[in-house]
Write an enzyme that holds these catalytic residues in place. Structure first.
Site, PDB file in Angstrom:
ATOM      1  N   HIS A 174       1.328  -0.663  -0.240  1.00  0.00           N
ATOM      2  CA  HIS A 174       0.239   0.095  -0.271  1.00  0.00           C
ATOM      3  C   HIS A 174       0.820   1.312  -0.304  1.00  0.00           C
ATOM      4  CE1 HIS A 174      -3.782   1.630   1.087  1.00  0.00           C
ATOM      5  NE2 HIS A 174      -3.003   2.680   1.430  1.00  0.00           N
ATOM      6  N   HIS A 199       1.716   5.284  -2.033  1.00  0.00           N
ATOM      7  CA  HIS A 199       1.004   6.426  -3.634  1.00  0.00           C
ATOM      8  C   HIS A 199       2.405   6.458  -3.666  1.00  0.00           C
ATOM      9  CE1 HIS A 199      -2.904   6.007  -1.551  1.00  0.00           C
ATOM     10  NE2 HIS A 199      -2.051   6.015  -0.666  1.00  0.00           N
ATOM     11  N   LYS A 205      -9.412   0.159  -6.920  1.00  0.00           N
ATOM     12  CA  LYS A 205      -9.402   0.396  -5.334  1.00  0.00           C
ATOM     13  C   LYS A 205     -11.020   0.989  -5.320  1.00  0.00           C
ATOM     14  CE  LYS A 205      -7.560   3.124  -1.672  1.00  0.00           C
ATOM     15  NZ  LYS A 205      -6.163   4.042  -1.476  1.00  0.00           N
ATOM     16  N   HIS A 251     -10.099   0.603   0.877  1.00  0.00           N
ATOM     17  CA  HIS A 251      -9.963   1.201   2.206  1.00  0.00           C
ATOM     18  C   HIS A 251     -10.933   1.152   2.978  1.00  0.00           C
ATOM     19  CE1 HIS A 251      -9.235   6.128   3.994  1.00  0.00           C
ATOM     20  NE2 HIS A 251     -10.922   5.326   4.123  1.00  0.00           N
ATOM     21  N   HIS A 270      -5.633  -0.960   5.950  1.00  0.00           N
ATOM     22  CA  HIS A 270      -6.059   0.085   7.345  1.00  0.00           C
ATOM     23  C   HIS A 270      -7.117  -1.256   7.683  1.00  0.00           C
ATOM     24  CE1 HIS A 270      -5.200   3.050   4.506  1.00  0.00           C
ATOM     25  NE2 HIS A 270      -5.999   3.145   4.242  1.00  0.00           N
ATOM     26  N   ASP A 296       0.675   2.428   3.930  1.00  0.00           N
ATOM     27  CA  ASP A 296       0.406   4.299   3.540  1.00  0.00           C
ATOM     28  C   ASP A 296       1.518   5.317   2.964  1.00  0.00           C
ATOM     29  OD1 ASP A 296      -1.089   5.499   1.909  1.00  0.00           O
ATOM     30  OD2 ASP A 296      -2.394   6.058   4.145  1.00  0.00           O
TER      31      ASP A 296
END
Length: 421
Positions: free
Chosen positions: A66, A68, A189, A231, A251, A324
């Site tokens: 996970h 970005h 996602k 998410h 999460h 994340d």
């Protein structure tokens, strides 16, 4: 590339087996030809490049499921004044830091387009192997829709390679999934609940109905079984996602007993990203980059997050390492391993979460995740013992060699030897 032999190391192969001393790994081009005790590996009748691990620990290339890859958190004012194309040049540094941390494979959870993946594959820039979702799906006013109360929209811009992710209702949801697949998505996602970093919702808010989530799963599966990651932070949204057939919960902040039982029943993965809310709180103490609404929500959830993940781990839910990254600085990813140990995992289990289990979560277990003959030549050499000090991996200087697809991407051993000479 020919043959390469990594020797004089201690092997942690990612399967959970005990570490093997005086081990070696023989590579041929971009594949592993043999793994095991040095005495048991037959030397080929060809020139072999030898890499001396100098007593270090040999591990599979690590995963972060996970990230970005084209963003790193900025002050809103700075973000509004940043030219669009700058993010691609900034991402070059993010990807290099990720590789330097020993992470050779990532699942990008949003905002990286197919051209970035191609740039890495073509060797134009250094970076991890990627599995892309392109742009997460979100409801109007939900997590991922960053319209501010002022009316200013700071939502990630859409362009030909990055379709809008905002979708309301079954038919629009189906269309958005098709648009992401057309843009090159290899995983879909969805934001099934609200979140920390969005201005107008809360982690416990439920976004999509089970019917809408099931449409995403169905539509993605038509394309050779592409999976959906969600998410999902509030219990109701998590349960909707699991019942709809979502492959992994990202999460999982407010997991209740029913949600955990459903995850076990469906074989759903959990990607905790324990580092994410902690990083938001930490950042708020040293700078003004974090919006106050995000800081308040992060402070509210940190302890509940740890408790939920600990409960899921004890129940036997499959946990894959994800961070994340982008919410925090890229290259700091391996702090997550120490946090996984804090909720109950052993160091070996944490390593498996970042290797074998992560590869399985991404569907790449046939080629990656463990050091076995026939698999792709992704491995790292660490000069500290991660089984005794998992947090030693947080210092990227302890990760002295990174090999991805048979190519050396980082080599501090040669540099150290040169200094000694």
């Amino acid at each position: 590339m020919g043959y390469q032999l990594i020797k004089n190391g201690i092997l942690i192969d990612g399967t959970g087996q005990e570490a093997l001393k005086n081990a070696a790994v023989l590579l041929k081009d971009n594949r592993i030809e043999a793994v095991g005790a040095l005495a048991d590996i037959k030397s080929p009748n060809e020139e072999v490049k030898v890499i001396d691990a100098q007593g270090g620990f040999i591990l599979p290339g690590l995963f972060d499921t996970h990230v970005h890859m084209t963003m790193e958190i900025k002050d809103v004012r700075e973000a509004l004044n940043t030219p669009f194309a700058l993010k691609y040049y900034e991402a070059i540094g993010y990807m290099k830091r990720t590789i330097d941390a020993g992470i050779t494979s990532v699942r990008d959870a949003g905002f990286t387009d197919f051209g970035v993946k191609q740039a890495v594959e073509k060797g134009l820039v250094t970076g991890p192997r990627m599995q892309l979702c392109i742009n997460p799906l979100t409801i109007t006013g939900g997590h991922g829709d960053s319209w501010m109360r002022s009316g200013v929209d700071i939502t990630n811009r859409s362009y030909p390679g990055m379709p809008s992710g905002i979708a309301d209702g079954p038919e629009q949801v189906r269309q958005r999934v098709r648009e992401m697949l057309r843009a090159g998505a290899e995983v879909i996602k969805v934001h099934a609940t609200g979140g920390v970093m969005s201005p107008t919702d809360h982690p416990e808010f439920t976004q999509y109905s089970q019917e809408e989530l099931a449409i995403m799963v169905e539509e993605a599966a038509f394309r050779r079984g592409i999976k959906v990651m969600a998410h999902a932070q509030g219990a109701a949204g998590i349960k909707n996602a699991v019942r709809a057939g979502i492959h992994s919960i990202e999460h999982g902040i407010y997991l209740d007993d029913e949600a955990i039982e459903l995850m076990l029943e469906h074989g759903t993965y959990l990607v905790p990203t324990l580092l994410a809310p902690i990083s938001v709180v930490e950042a708020s103490k040293i700078n003004e980059k974090m919006p106050q609404y995000a800081v308040e929500k992060a402070l509210e959830i940190v302890e509940a997050h740890k408790e939920s993940v600990a409960k899921a781990y004890k129940a036997g839910v499959r946990i894959a390492m994800g961070t994340d990254a982008g919410v925090m600085a890229h290259g700091t990813n391996l702090r997550e391993l120490g946090l996984l140990c804090e909720i109950g995992m052993s160091p070996m289990e944490a390593i498996m979460a970042a290797t074998k289990v992560a590869a399985e979560c991404m569907g790449w277990e046939k080629d990656l995740g463990t050091l076995e003959a026939g698999k792709l030549a992704d491995l790292i050499i660490v000069k500290t013992n991660p089984l005794e000090s998992i947090r030693s991996l947080e210092n990227t200087q302890n990760i002295v060699v990174v090999i991805k697809n048979g190519k050396i991407e980082k080599d501090l051993l040669t540099v150290d030897k040169a200094k000694l000479g």
